[in-house]
Design a protein around this motif. Sequence first.
Motif, mmCIF file in Angstrom:
data_model
loop_
_atom_site.group_PDB
_atom_site.id
_atom_site.type_symbol
_atom_site.label_atom_id
_atom_site.label_comp_id
_atom_site.label_asym_id
_atom_site.label_seq_id
_atom_site.Cartn_x
_atom_site.Cartn_y
_atom_site.Cartn_z
ATOM 1 N N GLU A 157 0.853 -1.208 0.272
ATOM 2 C CA GLU A 157 0.002 -0.046 -0.045
ATOM 3 C C GLU A 157 0.814 1.253 0.155
ATOM 4 N N MET A 158 0.367 2.384 -0.601
ATOM 5 C CA MET A 158 1.037 3.508 -0.847
ATOM 6 C C MET A 158 0.961 4.068 0.497
ATOM 7 N N PRO A 159 2.170 4.730 1.250
ATOM 8 C CA PRO A 159 2.235 5.395 2.369
ATOM 9 C C PRO A 159 1.273 7.117 2.150
ATOM 10 N N LYS A 160 0.602 7.027 3.488
ATOM 11 C CA LYS A 160 -0.120 8.274 3.358
ATOM 12 C C LYS A 160 1.195 9.651 3.291
ATOM 13 N N GLU A 200 3.317 9.980 6.387
ATOM 14 C CA GLU A 200 3.883 9.083 7.089
ATOM 15 C C GLU A 200 5.581 8.920 7.205
ATOM 16 N N VAL A 201 6.043 9.169 6.017
ATOM 17 C CA VAL A 201 7.359 9.050 5.720
ATOM 18 C C VAL A 201 7.696 10.276 5.126
ATOM 19 N N SER A 251 1.644 2.624 6.843
ATOM 20 C CA SER A 251 0.531 1.459 6.237
ATOM 21 C C SER A 251 1.218 0.494 5.521
ATOM 22 N N SER A 252 2.658 0.497 5.258
ATOM 23 C CA SER A 252 3.236 -0.686 4.823
ATOM 24 C C SER A 252 4.582 -0.672 5.513
#
Lengths: 357, 80
Positions: free
Chosen positions: A172-175, A178-179, B48-49
């Motif tokens: 899944e692509m991070p939101k 997130e990063v 999420s990952s």
Amino acid sequence: MNIERYDRQTILKEFGMEAQLKLQAAKVLVVGAGGLGVPVLTYLNAMGVGTLGIVDNDMVSLSNLHRQVLYSETDVNKSKVVTAAQKLKEQNSETDIISLETYLTPENALRIIADYDMVIDASDNFPTRYLVNDACVILNKPFVYGALHSFEGQVSVFNFEGGPTYRCLFPEMPKADEVPNCNENGVLGIVPGIIGNFQALEAVKMITGIGEVLNGKLLLFDGLFNSFQKIRFSLNPENSKIKALQDSYDFNCEVSVNSITSDDFLQLLAENEIQLIDVRTPKEFEKNSMSFAKNIPLSQLEERQDEIIFEVPVYLVCQSGVRSKKAVNKLKEARANAELINVDGGMNEILKHAIKY
Amino acid sequence: MEILLFGIAKDIVGRSSFRFEEGDEVPKSVLELKQKLNNSFPDFGKLSSLAIAVNSEYAQDGKSLQRGDEIAVIPPVSGG
């Protein structure tokens, strides 16, 4: 082809003239002409890859120069693709350089990638990375992945000869929050040089068939400790079944955000007083900002809400328009009735237009 | 059991590795390890990952863990 030019690699018995001819026939698309794209392009061009496509729509900025070593001080504010194409042409006049002054989008990705044998993902954001993955799966093209974080990098080869894809590692692509990316988090100048060169090496091995590529293997590099790790992973067959691109790879595709183009925004400015909140880090803000903008970094937006006047429209800006969208969504939760407007494309676009004026 | 941390996982924990020593209760599966990380460092819950490798092999949540395993915690990174 000038044979002498490539003598020092064609005399390698594992490589030879045969591999050189394969390089010459190869068509490689490099997505992103930044930290990773520069070493990839420079070496593939020097080594004699026949056709190199470059996709990017960014301009050279002063803070790029410590790692994007193809560009000079006099190139600041010029198009990366145009500047890179010029310099690569000087480096090797035999290469067919195809300049694509655009970002890769769901609208153009399949059409652009279809013309190439493989893609190098040298982008700097998750939406592009997932778009490259899905487009390559649909078109059955392999791609070389490279990505950075501070002193570390990751390299792998995806979708090669039935091997696993990017989504097999990170489904899944991070939101958006997130990063962090290089602009927010920082990167040591030489690290993209190292990782980009690994990507170029993987491309050369795929084209010529020598050695063993990082198919089903993720290489992790930590520059501070000179440590390398190789992680094995395998294909989840579900990830090979992608038949169509998503409509949007935007971080906030689920919410539509009220936006204004930078052009309209600048026109509006000429006649009106505007409340502009710049949600970048103080460091970024210091470097370039609109004189009347107020700096509230995205991370502090919630606790510093009372510094914003919600009775009048609130314009939000960041570097490229991603964080400001996130900011709009954050504020929307707390202030449902406020008029919140995202400045599309952020300071990148504003600076482009500001130069024109 | 040694846990190697990469990318933002290193930033969240504040160092590049840590160990479950003799006597520590070690997580029995990848899922338990993820839960342990989430409990100790809530920022992990935001990802999420998050890829986990056990002895240099990518592992699903159900994979069981042994005391001598070397674990790598690998979040996605985007920089270029």
